[in-house]
Design an enzyme around this catalytic site. Structure first.
Site, PDB file in Angstrom:
ATOM      1  N   GLU A 398      22.244  30.986 -63.661  1.00  0.00           N
ATOM      2  CA  GLU A 398      21.661  31.374 -62.732  1.00  0.00           C
ATOM      3  C   GLU A 398      21.301  32.908 -62.963  1.00  0.00           C
ATOM      4  O   GLU A 398      20.847  33.690 -61.803  1.00  0.00           O
ATOM      5  CB  GLU A 398      22.974  31.517 -61.597  1.00  0.00           C
ATOM      6  CG  GLU A 398      22.507  31.227 -60.061  1.00  0.00           C
ATOM      7  CD  GLU A 398      24.216  31.469 -58.884  1.00  0.00           C
ATOM      8  OE1 GLU A 398      23.693  29.641 -58.256  1.00  0.00           O
ATOM      9  OE2 GLU A 398      24.501  31.782 -58.986  1.00  0.00           O
ATOM     10  N   HIS A 438      30.490  12.901 -82.535  1.00  0.00           N
ATOM     11  CA  HIS A 438      30.755  11.722 -82.337  1.00  0.00           C
ATOM     12  C   HIS A 438      30.133  11.208 -80.956  1.00  0.00           C
ATOM     13  O   HIS A 438      29.900  10.283 -80.670  1.00  0.00           O
ATOM     14  CB  HIS A 438      32.178  10.683 -82.083  1.00  0.00           C
ATOM     15  CG  HIS A 438      32.919  11.407 -83.697  1.00  0.00           C
ATOM     16  ND1 HIS A 438      32.813  10.507 -84.545  1.00  0.00           N
ATOM     17  CD2 HIS A 438      33.581  12.332 -83.808  1.00  0.00           C
ATOM     18  CE1 HIS A 438      33.817  11.696 -85.159  1.00  0.00           C
ATOM     19  NE2 HIS A 438      34.394  12.069 -85.531  1.00  0.00           N
ATOM     20  N   LYS A 543      19.364  24.724 -50.700  1.00  0.00           N
ATOM     21  CA  LYS A 543      20.133  25.150 -50.043  1.00  0.00           C
ATOM     22  C   LYS A 543      18.728  24.955 -48.537  1.00  0.00           C
ATOM     23  O   LYS A 543      19.161  23.551 -46.971  1.00  0.00           O
ATOM     24  CB  LYS A 543      20.508  26.407 -49.183  1.00  0.00           C
ATOM     25  CG  LYS A 543      21.646  26.561 -50.644  1.00  0.00           C
ATOM     26  CD  LYS A 543      22.432  27.057 -49.737  1.00  0.00           C
ATOM     27  CE  LYS A 543      23.645  28.310 -51.434  1.00  0.00           C
ATOM     28  NZ  LYS A 543      24.091  29.774 -51.416  1.00  0.00           N
TER      29      LYS A 543
END
Ligand SMILES: O=P(O)(O)OC[C@H]1O[C@](O)(CO)[C@@H](O)[C@@H]1O
Length: 630
Positions: A398, A438, A543
């Site tokens: 950000e 893994h 937004k």
């Protein structure tokens, strides 16, 4: 022909649609391939990170990426040991080490970067003195003052910090001791916290809880960090009757974030349904006079604590946002602050080798060419640090993911004498070792070479007195150690660079230091690439678009309602709905809105199926007589 090194202004003639633009050449570092010691030039970057615009007729350019050639990584064991010893950083008091020897920067690079490093430190100094370091929002950036209020530029701010810290401590003490108790719980004290918040108002508290909360904390913590109704239901269901002894902390700097508001409304509904009085159990952490603050004041919530204008969400862990939840879990927050403060102190030196944040920032710059051409994979080898990468994801991405620099220009780099626009950023991901061994380490070792690793090593395996050898001479922790060292070596052998941050133990002090280390590294790196690390204009776009979708949904509902109130009911095609909404261009979104409502029993499909959008005819199950639907 412009100079081929530098920052370019965003001239309209460089628009991708402009016919003068040239196609982007397909350039990969691997093309400059050497079997064992690849030589890399910083001006060659991976195609996936380049922007879409190219021009050979650019003006207003200067240096963006140092032009010294990258040399192959040191492989000689003696040379490598010397490099390790020469560059090893140690913070004695914090028990923290930083090893940058497996990043291949050269002496020339360091020399070339020195002016930027010094300029970045100067900028940090100004920031700490109270400069408007976030110019877009006209704000100071003061998270460093939170752990040393003497640094605050005015006595008013110092008092605000000290008073808030005292308030956090005394409120937490009174809750933990049972002096402040829930009104109607048989427990006679608060037993749980439900933290409602998102982004910077959740990630720090989540990371710290996972890292530091004791096995049996005075109050257990849960999080609602989304507007997912099923996720919210799950948290509330898990609490069950314990809701009566749950302290709900609603955290939002702005006090108006929709996801957080929704979480609050859902929790308040659960309280009503359980016959509980929310206000007696609610705490707000927000800026004074925000919507949330006003709601909490008017409704008479149990407590309100301030968020400051000059603290960004992603750097708010050392404010009430992070401190209150931590203190309630029995975490020593003054130790966290002390660790951060010691780290801040270390990061003020202009001696590069002694400045861990600057070392990190330089490594990022080297490894990702100062343009984020490689991703940062964060691998803590300690379960309790699992959420560190998620926390860093917001802090780094950000802050650094920006289109324009501080001068309003886009960065451009020289690729084979063609200038290419790139947006800034540094991608962060990771979980923990050796678990990831893994999962995706196969790709890191042998697959696409688009990353560098940050290992986080914790020397102390488990508290003293609990260790045992599960085979002669070897403990469980030795395996974890071996996996880390093995992976680091194996990656390096295949020319994959890495940084290792080592701490003695996971303690409030070391966690505070880690947070401070990365906060400062982000700030220094941002200065070095000339971007504003403290705003997030891109988030606003999403937004705003979400708001537009919800506004369109209301229009769709009104149109469907009108048709559904007719006698007989008039099912509508998508085209008809779009036309009546005066939004034919939004037909795809209208389809999605209807499909979502149908999946939630709020609209009925009269004909067709969602798999064939053109076949759909839709209406509402009932005619709603409500002016909101008119
Ligand atoms: O604390 P608030 O204001 O609710 O914001 C939450 C988060 O939303 C963001 O603004 C991004 O939308 C983050 O920067 C912030 O941490």
């Amino acid at each position: 022909m412009a100079s081929l090194s530098g920052l370019c202004s965003s001239s309209p003639s460089l628009n991708p649609k402009n016919p003068t633009s040239k196609p982007i050449p397909s350039v990969r570092k691997d093309f400059v391939a050497f079997p064992t010691r690849p030589t890399r030039t910083p001006s060659l970057i991976q195609t996936q990170s380049v922007a879409r615009e190219v021009s050979s007729d650019l003006s207003n350019t200067n240096d963006s990426v140092p032009k010294n050639a990258k040399k192959g990584l040191e492989k000689d064991p003696h040379g490598l040991w010397k490099r390790y010893v020469d560059w090893l950083y140690q913070h004695k008091e914090l028990g923290l080490y930083l090893d940058v020897s497996r990043i291949g920067f050269t002496d020339e690079f360091i020399a070339e970067m020195e002016p930027r490093f010094l300029a970045a430190l100067k900028a940090m100094e100004e920031l700490e003195k109270g400069a408007i370091a976030n110019p877009d929002e006209g704000r100071m950036v003061g998270h460093y003052w939170l752990r040393n209020s003497n640094l605050a530029p005015t006595s008013f701010l110092k008092t605000q910090i000290d008073t808030t810290l005292d308030a956090v401590c005394s409120f937490a003490d009174e809750v933990v001791s049972g002096k402040i108790k829930p009104p109607s719980s048989s427990e006679g004290r608060f037993t749980s916290i439900l933290s409602v918040g998102i982004g910077g108002s959740a990630l720090g508290p989540q990371f710290v809880a996972e890292a530091l909360a004791p096995d049996n904390p005075p109050l257990k913590i849960r999080f609602i960090d989304n507007t997912d109704p099923a996720g919210i239901d799950h948290q509330i269901a898990q609490l069950g009757p314990e809701l009566a002894s749950t302290l709900v902390i609603v955290i939002s700097k702005s006090g108006g974030t929709p996801e957080t508001r929704n979480g609050l409304l859902e929790v308040q509904k659960a309280f009503r349904e359980a016959g509980l009085e929310f206000a007696k159990q609610g705490v707000a952490i927000t800026q004074e006079n925000s919507l949330l603050d006003n709601t909490a004041r008017i409704e008479g919530w149990l407590a309100r604590l301030p968020m400051f204008d000059w603290v960004g969400g992603r750097t708010s862990e050392m404010s009430a946002v992070g401190l209150l939840p931590a203190a309630l879990q029995g975490i020593d927050i003054r130790e966290m602050l002390a660790g951060a403060s010691l780290m801040d102190e270390a990061n003020r030196t202009t001696v590069l080798r002694d400045n861990p944040a600057a070392l990190l920032a330089l490594c990022w710059y080297w490894a990702s060419d100062g343009i984020g051409s490689k991703d940062m994979v964060v691998l803590p080898y300690k379960d309790s640090l699992l959420l560190f990468s998620r926390y860093l994801q917001q802090l780094v991405m950000e802050s650094l993911g920006k289109e324009f620099d501080l001068d309003g220009n886009r960065v451009c780099v020289n690729i084979l004498n063609i200038l290419i626009f790139v947006n800034q950023g540094l991608t962060v991901y990771g979980n923990k070792g050796s678990t990831d061994q893994h999962a995706y380490i196969q790709q890191l070792r042998e697959g696409v070479h688009n990353f560098f690793v940050t290992f986080v090593e914790v020397l102390r395996d488990r508290p003293p007195g609990h260790d045992w050898e599960l085979e002669p001479g070897v403990t469980c922790g030795d395996y974890l150690f071996g996996m880390l060292q093995g992976t680091r070596s194996a990656l390096y052998a295949n020319n994959r660079e890495s940084i290792t941050v080592t701490v003695q133990e996971v303690t409030p002090r070391s966690v505070g230091a880690l947070i401070a280390l990365y906060e400062r590294a982000v700030g220094i790196y941002a200065s070095m690439v000339n971007i504003n690390a403290y705003h997030q204009p891109g988030v606003e776009a999403g937004k705003k678009a979400a708001g537009e979708v919800l506004a369109l949904q209301k229009r769709v509902l009104a149109v469907l309602n009108e048709a559904s109130c007719k006698q007989p009911v008039e099912p509508l095609t998508l085209d008809e709905v779009a036309e009546r909404c005066h939004a034919p261009e939004d037909i795809e979104m209208i389809y999605k809105i209807i499909a979502h409502m149908a999946a939630n029993d709020r609209a009925l499909i009269a004909e067709g199926s969602c798999g064939s959008p053109r076949s759909i005819k839709v209406f509402l199950g009932e005619c709603i007589v409500d002016e909101l639907y008119a």
